[in-house]
Design an enzyme around this catalytic site. Structure first.
Site, PDB file in Angstrom:
ATOM      1  N   LEU A  47       0.832  -1.203   0.000  1.00 47.55           N
ATOM      2  CA  LEU A  47       0.000   0.000   0.000  1.00 47.55           C
ATOM      3  C   LEU A  47       0.867   1.254   0.000  1.00 47.55           C
ATOM      4  O   LEU A  47       0.530   2.248  -0.661  1.00 47.55           O
ATOM      5  CB  LEU A  47      -0.941   0.004   1.199  1.00 47.55           C
ATOM      6  CG  LEU A  47      -1.899   1.198   1.297  1.00 47.55           C
ATOM      7  CD1 LEU A  47      -2.772   1.308   0.051  1.00 47.55           C
ATOM      8  CD2 LEU A  47      -2.773   1.102   2.545  1.00 47.55           C
ATOM      9  N   CYS A  68       0.528   4.125  -2.824  1.00 49.43           N
ATOM     10  CA  CYS A  68       0.231   5.515  -2.470  1.00 49.43           C
ATOM     11  C   CYS A  68       1.193   6.475  -3.159  1.00 49.43           C
ATOM     12  O   CYS A  68       0.819   7.610  -3.472  1.00 49.43           O
ATOM     13  CB  CYS A  68       0.280   5.695  -0.955  1.00 49.43           C
ATOM     14  SG  CYS A  68      -1.187   5.086  -0.109  1.00 49.43           S
ATOM     15  N   HIS A 112     -11.066  12.466 -17.470  1.00 47.02           N
ATOM     16  CA  HIS A 112     -11.236  11.874 -16.144  1.00 47.02           C
ATOM     17  C   HIS A 112      -9.951  11.141 -15.757  1.00 47.02           C
ATOM     18  O   HIS A 112      -9.519  10.229 -16.468  1.00 47.02           O
ATOM     19  CB  HIS A 112     -12.406  10.894 -16.132  1.00 47.02           C
ATOM     20  CG  HIS A 112     -12.442  10.036 -14.897  1.00 47.02           C
ATOM     21  ND1 HIS A 112     -12.886  10.517 -13.688  1.00 47.02           N
ATOM     22  CD2 HIS A 112     -12.057   8.761 -14.672  1.00 47.02           C
ATOM     23  CE1 HIS A 112     -12.790   9.559 -12.778  1.00 47.02           C
ATOM     24  NE2 HIS A 112     -12.293   8.485 -13.347  1.00 47.02           N
ATOM     25  N   CYS A 118     -16.991   5.535 -13.092  1.00 41.12           N
ATOM     26  CA  CYS A 118     -16.171   6.707 -13.406  1.00 41.12           C
ATOM     27  C   CYS A 118     -16.650   7.511 -14.610  1.00 41.12           C
ATOM     28  O   CYS A 118     -16.304   8.684 -14.732  1.00 41.12           O
ATOM     29  CB  CYS A 118     -14.721   6.274 -13.620  1.00 41.12           C
ATOM     30  SG  CYS A 118     -13.898   5.766 -12.086  1.00 41.12           S
ATOM     31  N   ASN A 145      -9.261   9.962  -7.240  1.00 41.30           N
ATOM     32  CA  ASN A 145     -10.318   9.582  -8.178  1.00 41.30           C
ATOM     33  C   ASN A 145     -11.632   9.555  -7.400  1.00 41.30           C
ATOM     34  O   ASN A 145     -11.832   8.711  -6.540  1.00 41.30           O
ATOM     35  CB  ASN A 145     -10.015   8.203  -8.769  1.00 41.30           C
ATOM     36  CG  ASN A 145     -11.048   7.750  -9.787  1.00 41.30           C
ATOM     37  OD1 ASN A 145     -12.153   8.280  -9.841  1.00 41.30           O
ATOM     38  ND2 ASN A 145     -10.704   6.763 -10.584  1.00 41.30           N
ATOM     39  N   PHE A 205      -8.945   6.323  -4.347  1.00 42.30           N
ATOM     40  CA  PHE A 205     -10.288   6.904  -4.403  1.00 42.30           C
ATOM     41  C   PHE A 205     -10.584   7.850  -3.238  1.00 42.30           C
ATOM     42  O   PHE A 205     -10.079   7.681  -2.136  1.00 42.30           O
ATOM     43  CB  PHE A 205     -11.344   5.794  -4.443  1.00 42.30           C
ATOM     44  CG  PHE A 205     -11.411   5.090  -5.769  1.00 42.30           C
ATOM     45  CD1 PHE A 205     -12.123   5.647  -6.818  1.00 42.30           C
ATOM     46  CD2 PHE A 205     -10.736   3.904  -5.981  1.00 42.30           C
ATOM     47  CE1 PHE A 205     -12.178   5.023  -8.050  1.00 42.30           C
ATOM     48  CE2 PHE A 205     -10.781   3.269  -7.214  1.00 42.30           C
ATOM     49  CZ  PHE A 205     -11.501   3.831  -8.249  1.00 42.30           C
ATOM     50  N   GLY A 253      -6.511   7.169 -13.165  1.00 39.06           N
ATOM     51  CA  GLY A 253      -5.245   6.854 -12.523  1.00 39.06           C
ATOM     52  C   GLY A 253      -4.126   7.364 -13.405  1.00 39.06           C
ATOM     53  O   GLY A 253      -4.342   7.664 -14.581  1.00 39.06           O
ATOM     54  N   ALA A 276      -1.661   5.849 -14.832  1.00 36.35           N
ATOM     55  CA  ALA A 276      -1.318   4.994 -15.976  1.00 36.35           C
ATOM     56  C   ALA A 276      -2.189   5.322 -17.176  1.00 36.35           C
ATOM     57  O   ALA A 276      -1.707   5.354 -18.318  1.00 36.35           O
ATOM     58  CB  ALA A 276      -1.466   3.522 -15.595  1.00 36.35           C
TER      59      ALA A 276
END
Length: 389
Positions: free
Chosen positions: A64, A68, A311, A172, A344, A223, A314, A316
């Protein structure tokens, strides 16, 4: 429930647009946004998340921490709080059937944020609420009958004959879908004014981290919660309304055979998501043709001649889009900035991008034409050819 922070767009003086809107074309007349009061810096998220979920797995914690950093998110707002976890400790217990508790939190939270965003938008618009003829409400974060559209219309004091449309569980791309629906309503009902409101919270998806569900970590790292609102109408009234963006042409398209790439299921534990690793690649393979389909409506051929409101699902996805279309780095700056500041926030995020874009175009001038794009389950592409006024 945490008190929501109203954070509408700045009040603008009513003035003539730099470019007059085309007669009968839908325009955005005002914007507003709202967030929960709890703001979490990304560097504080990991310790808080593992404390709240009582997870002791160091390998998951390290993963995680890496996620992050790669998301590029710096701050996010969240409804989840220490008080909520003290009242509902079962939310942090693996396998607990908690859909009832989650909806007890989520339903009023998204309505409260939707109210705040709508009020900020109406204040910027400057006309009475009784002049709103239609409402489009978008959320993937509440489940009830009647839906949030009725509660929102009632609490705002809208007319009882206001036309209502509820768009549930689009994910999304829901914000751009809402814009397309609002555009169609406005253009087919002369004189109408459509309030489009989106509101999202991650409460339904909050759960302890698990090696068996790696996407939960992506969600925890990426998110956020919030709401947004816009008012859409054609033929703005001189001296009373200030249009700043025209919704010129809209297209929706799904990619056959990709419905399992983004998979969300409602269970006793809330919403479970699975995200295919090939999502950025699928978008990359199809985005150029999709954009050209929108651009040809205005005879546009060069991607860098447009402004881009994308939008930010992410980093990537943004990186793939920039590389595939050979966009200059500044073209996606508003999308990257929204991702950094808010994370997001599902259907809402496109409006945070558009607000940054509005200020950018006002300050620097620039391109007349642009694209608003969003991607979500399906895989579904939503796009609108937009024109800066």
């Amino acid at each position: 429930m945490s008190k929501m922070e109203r954070n509408g767009a700045p009040k603008h003086d009513v003035a003539l647009a730099r470019r007059p809107p085309m007669p009968g074309k839908a325009t955005i007349l005002a914007m507003g946004k709202a967030f929960p009061s709890q703001l979490i810096p990304q560097e504080c998220l990991v310790e808080g998340y593992f404390r709240d979920t009582k997870c002791q797995d160091l390998a998951i914690k390290e993963k995680l921490e890496r996620l992050c950093k790669t998301t590029t998110v710096k701050t996010r707002y969240t409804v989840m709080s220490k008080e909520i976890l003290e009242k509902y400790p079962e939310l942090a217990t693996e396998g607990s059937p908690t859909i009832k508790q989650r909806l007890e939190i989520a339903n009023p939270a998204v309505l409260q944020m939707a109210m705040e965003a709508s009020l900020a938008c109406i204040e910027e618009w400057g006309r009475p609420v009784g002049d709103i003829t239609h409402i489009v409400y978008v959320s993937s974060s509440e489940i009830r009958l009647p839906g949030g559209d009725l509660y929102l219309a009632s609490q705002l004091g809208l007319r009882s004959d206001v036309g209502r449309i509820m768009l549930y569980f689009l994910g999304c791309y829901g914000g751009v879908t809402g814009l397309r629906v609002a555009k169609d309503i406005a253009e087919n009902n002369p004189g109408s004014r459509v309030l489009l409101t989106t509101s999202e919270t991650t409460i339904l998806g909050f759960r302890p981290p698990s090696k068996a569900r790696p996407y939960d970590l992506v969600g925890a790292a990426l998110f956020g919660d919030g709401a947004a609102a816009v008012i859409v109408g054609t033929d703005p009234i001189p001296g009373k309304e200030c249009p700043f963006m025209e919704l010129n042409h809209a297209v929706q398209q799904f990619l056959p055979g990709t419905h399992n790439v983004i998979d969300g299921r409602l269970s006793e534990e809330g919403i479970n998501f699975k995200l295919g690793r090939d999502l950025p690649a699928k978008i990359e393979e199809n985005i150029e043709e999709f954009c050209k389909k929108l651009m040809e409506k205005a005879g546009l051929v060069e991607f860098n001649d447009l402004f881009w409101a994308v939008h930010p699902g992410g980093p990537a996805i943004l990186n793939r889009l920039e590389s595939t279309l050979k966009l200059r780095s500044e073209k996606l700056e508003c999308s990257r900035r929204a991702l950094m500041d808010y994370g997001n926030v599902s259907s809402n995020t496109i409006f945070y991008v558009m607000e940054y874009m509005r200020e950018e175009l006002k300050r620097k001038g620039g391109e007349e034409w642009g694209l608003a794009l969003a991607f979500g389950p399906g895989i579904t592409f939503e796009g609108i050819l937009i024109r800066s006024l």
